[in-house]
Design an enzyme around this catalytic site. Sequence first.
Site, PDB file in Angstrom:
ATOM      1  N   CYS A   9       0.848  -1.208   0.000  1.00 27.83           N
ATOM      2  CA  CYS A   9       0.000   0.000   0.000  1.00 27.83           C
ATOM      3  C   CYS A   9       0.878   1.252   0.000  1.00 27.83           C
ATOM      4  O   CYS A   9       0.548   2.247  -0.655  1.00 27.83           O
ATOM      5  CB  CYS A   9      -0.931   0.011   1.208  1.00 27.83           C
ATOM      6  SG  CYS A   9      -2.389  -1.043   1.008  1.00 27.83           S
ATOM      7  N   ASP A  32      10.376  -7.089  -8.255  1.00 28.00           N
ATOM      8  CA  ASP A  32      10.598  -7.631  -6.916  1.00 28.00           C
ATOM      9  C   ASP A  32      11.980  -7.181  -6.416  1.00 28.00           C
ATOM     10  O   ASP A  32      12.955  -7.167  -7.163  1.00 28.00           O
ATOM     11  CB  ASP A  32      10.537  -9.170  -6.963  1.00 28.00           C
ATOM     12  CG  ASP A  32      10.386  -9.779  -5.578  1.00 28.00           C
ATOM     13  OD1 ASP A  32       9.324 -10.356  -5.296  1.00 28.00           O
ATOM     14  OD2 ASP A  32      11.343  -9.678  -4.777  1.00 28.00           O
ATOM     15  N   HIS A  48      -6.493  -3.057  -1.097  1.00 29.06           N
ATOM     16  CA  HIS A  48      -5.810  -3.903  -0.100  1.00 29.06           C
ATOM     17  C   HIS A  48      -6.681  -5.098   0.280  1.00 29.06           C
ATOM     18  O   HIS A  48      -7.687  -4.951   0.972  1.00 29.06           O
ATOM     19  CB  HIS A  48      -5.459  -3.099   1.154  1.00 29.06           C
ATOM     20  CG  HIS A  48      -4.762  -3.934   2.199  1.00 29.06           C
ATOM     21  ND1 HIS A  48      -3.402  -4.111   2.224  1.00 29.06           N
ATOM     22  CD2 HIS A  48      -5.263  -4.687   3.217  1.00 29.06           C
ATOM     23  CE1 HIS A  48      -3.082  -4.920   3.226  1.00 29.06           C
ATOM     24  NE2 HIS A  48      -4.191  -5.282   3.851  1.00 29.06           N
ATOM     25  N   ASN A  89       1.575 -17.077  -3.614  1.00 33.81           N
ATOM     26  CA  ASN A  89       1.726 -17.732  -2.315  1.00 33.81           C
ATOM     27  C   ASN A  89       0.544 -17.295  -1.456  1.00 33.81           C
ATOM     28  O   ASN A  89       0.278 -16.096  -1.330  1.00 33.81           O
ATOM     29  CB  ASN A  89       3.051 -17.312  -1.678  1.00 33.81           C
ATOM     30  CG  ASN A  89       4.238 -17.707  -2.543  1.00 33.81           C
ATOM     31  OD1 ASN A  89       4.237 -18.746  -3.195  1.00 33.81           O
ATOM     32  ND2 ASN A  89       5.244 -16.846  -2.587  1.00 33.81           N
ATOM     33  N   HIS A 100      -0.577  -8.592   1.196  1.00 30.27           N
ATOM     34  CA  HIS A 100      -1.361  -7.789   0.255  1.00 30.27           C
ATOM     35  C   HIS A 100      -1.267  -8.591  -1.043  1.00 30.27           C
ATOM     36  O   HIS A 100      -0.154  -8.823  -1.538  1.00 30.27           O
ATOM     37  CB  HIS A 100      -0.751  -6.380   0.117  1.00 30.27           C
ATOM     38  CG  HIS A 100      -1.463  -5.478  -0.841  1.00 30.27           C
ATOM     39  ND1 HIS A 100      -1.796  -4.164  -0.538  1.00 30.27           N
ATOM     40  CD2 HIS A 100      -1.881  -5.685  -2.112  1.00 30.27           C
ATOM     41  CE1 HIS A 100      -2.405  -3.612  -1.572  1.00 30.27           C
ATOM     42  NE2 HIS A 100      -2.455  -4.507  -2.547  1.00 30.27           N
ATOM     43  N   HIS A 102      -0.715 -10.467  -4.327  1.00 32.66           N
ATOM     44  CA  HIS A 102       0.159 -10.185  -5.470  1.00 32.66           C
ATOM     45  C   HIS A 102       0.432 -11.468  -6.233  1.00 32.66           C
ATOM     46  O   HIS A 102       0.449 -12.550  -5.658  1.00 32.66           O
ATOM     47  CB  HIS A 102       1.482  -9.555  -5.010  1.00 32.66           C
ATOM     48  CG  HIS A 102       2.188 -10.337  -3.951  1.00 32.66           C
ATOM     49  ND1 HIS A 102       1.826 -10.295  -2.616  1.00 32.66           N
ATOM     50  CD2 HIS A 102       3.209 -11.223  -4.034  1.00 32.66           C
ATOM     51  CE1 HIS A 102       2.617 -11.104  -1.923  1.00 32.66           C
ATOM     52  NE2 HIS A 102       3.458 -11.680  -2.771  1.00 32.66           N
TER      53      HIS A 102
HETATM   54  P1  5GP Z   1       5.387 -13.505  -1.031  1.00 30.45           P
HETATM   55  O1  5GP Z   1       6.245 -14.523  -0.386  1.00 30.45           O
HETATM   56  O2  5GP Z   1       4.578 -12.722  -0.035  1.00 30.45           O
HETATM   57  O3  5GP Z   1       4.549 -14.089  -2.142  1.00 30.45           O
HETATM   58  O4  5GP Z   1       6.368 -12.532  -1.773  1.00 30.45           O
HETATM   59  C1  5GP Z   1       6.629 -11.226  -1.375  1.00 30.45           C
HETATM   60  C2  5GP Z   1       7.662 -10.694  -2.327  1.00 30.45           C
HETATM   61  O5  5GP Z   1       7.751  -9.303  -2.135  1.00 30.45           O
HETATM   62  C3  5GP Z   1       9.065 -11.275  -2.115  1.00 30.45           C
HETATM   63  O6  5GP Z   1       9.502 -11.887  -3.316  1.00 30.45           O
HETATM   64  C4  5GP Z   1       9.910 -10.056  -1.728  1.00 30.45           C
HETATM   65  O7  5GP Z   1      11.188 -10.088  -2.290  1.00 30.45           O
HETATM   66  C5  5GP Z   1       9.089  -8.887  -2.255  1.00 30.45           C
HETATM   67  N1  5GP Z   1       9.204  -7.664  -1.480  1.00 30.45           N
HETATM   68  C6  5GP Z   1       9.127  -7.533  -0.118  1.00 30.45           C
HETATM   69  N2  5GP Z   1       9.247  -6.245   0.242  1.00 30.45           N
HETATM   70  C7  5GP Z   1       9.394  -5.545  -0.927  1.00 30.45           C
HETATM   71  C8  5GP Z   1       9.576  -4.154  -1.200  1.00 30.45           C
HETATM   72  O8  5GP Z   1       9.605  -3.298  -0.315  1.00 30.45           O
HETATM   73  N3  5GP Z   1       9.683  -3.802  -2.508  1.00 30.45           N
HETATM   74  C9  5GP Z   1       9.653  -4.731  -3.528  1.00 30.45           C
HETATM   75  N4  5GP Z   1       9.780  -4.259  -4.777  1.00 30.45           N
HETATM   76  N5  5GP Z   1       9.482  -6.034  -3.291  1.00 30.45           N
HETATM   77  C10 5GP Z   1       9.367  -6.444  -2.000  1.00 30.45           C
HETATM   78 ZN    ZN Z   2      -1.823  -3.255   1.272  1.00 32.76          ZN
END
Ligand code: 5GP
Ligand code: ZN
Length: 110
Positions: A9, A32, A48, A89, A100, A102
């Site tokens: 967010c 990422d 969100h 995931n 959030h 994605h």
């Molecule tokens: P999840 O495991 O929740 O599916 O993946 C979250 C993803 O968000 C991870 O691959 C992580 O590297 C990425 N991520 C976490 N914090 C940030 C951030 O502040 N900026 C960006 N661009 N990616 C993020």
């Molecule tokens: Zn959010």
Amino acid sequence: MLSMGCVFCRIIAGELPSRKVYEDEGFVAFHDIRPKAPVHVLVVPKEHVEKLSDYPDTEEGERKLGALFRTANRVARVLGLEGYRVQVNVGEKGGQEVFHVHVHVMGGWG
Ligand code: 5GP
Ligand code: ZN
């Protein structure tokens, strides 16, 4: 509604930087921060919602899920990816770290 305790967010609000590759009324996509592929982009709805399984089993939920995956395809097209992987995931036990919704779009091999 944006949640300011939520890192995505805050990116959507422009409070935190990101390398944006796509934006429309409902979605944003950015690289990422810890890429696990040569190209690794996250497709994020501006609304969100914590996790994919929170979308209700209704027509509205179906529309939102459809729009999310349609946007993942669009983003892959914008990036010129011929082939790619999409990953979501769901929940802590599914390896979700950012609560959030994605979609990971990964490609750029070979
Ligand atoms: P999840 O495991 O929740 O599916 O993946 C979250 C993803 O968000 C991870 O691959 C992580 O590297 C990425 N991520 C976490 N914090 C940030 C951030 O502040 N900026 C960006 N661009 N990616 C993020
Ligand atoms: Zn959010």
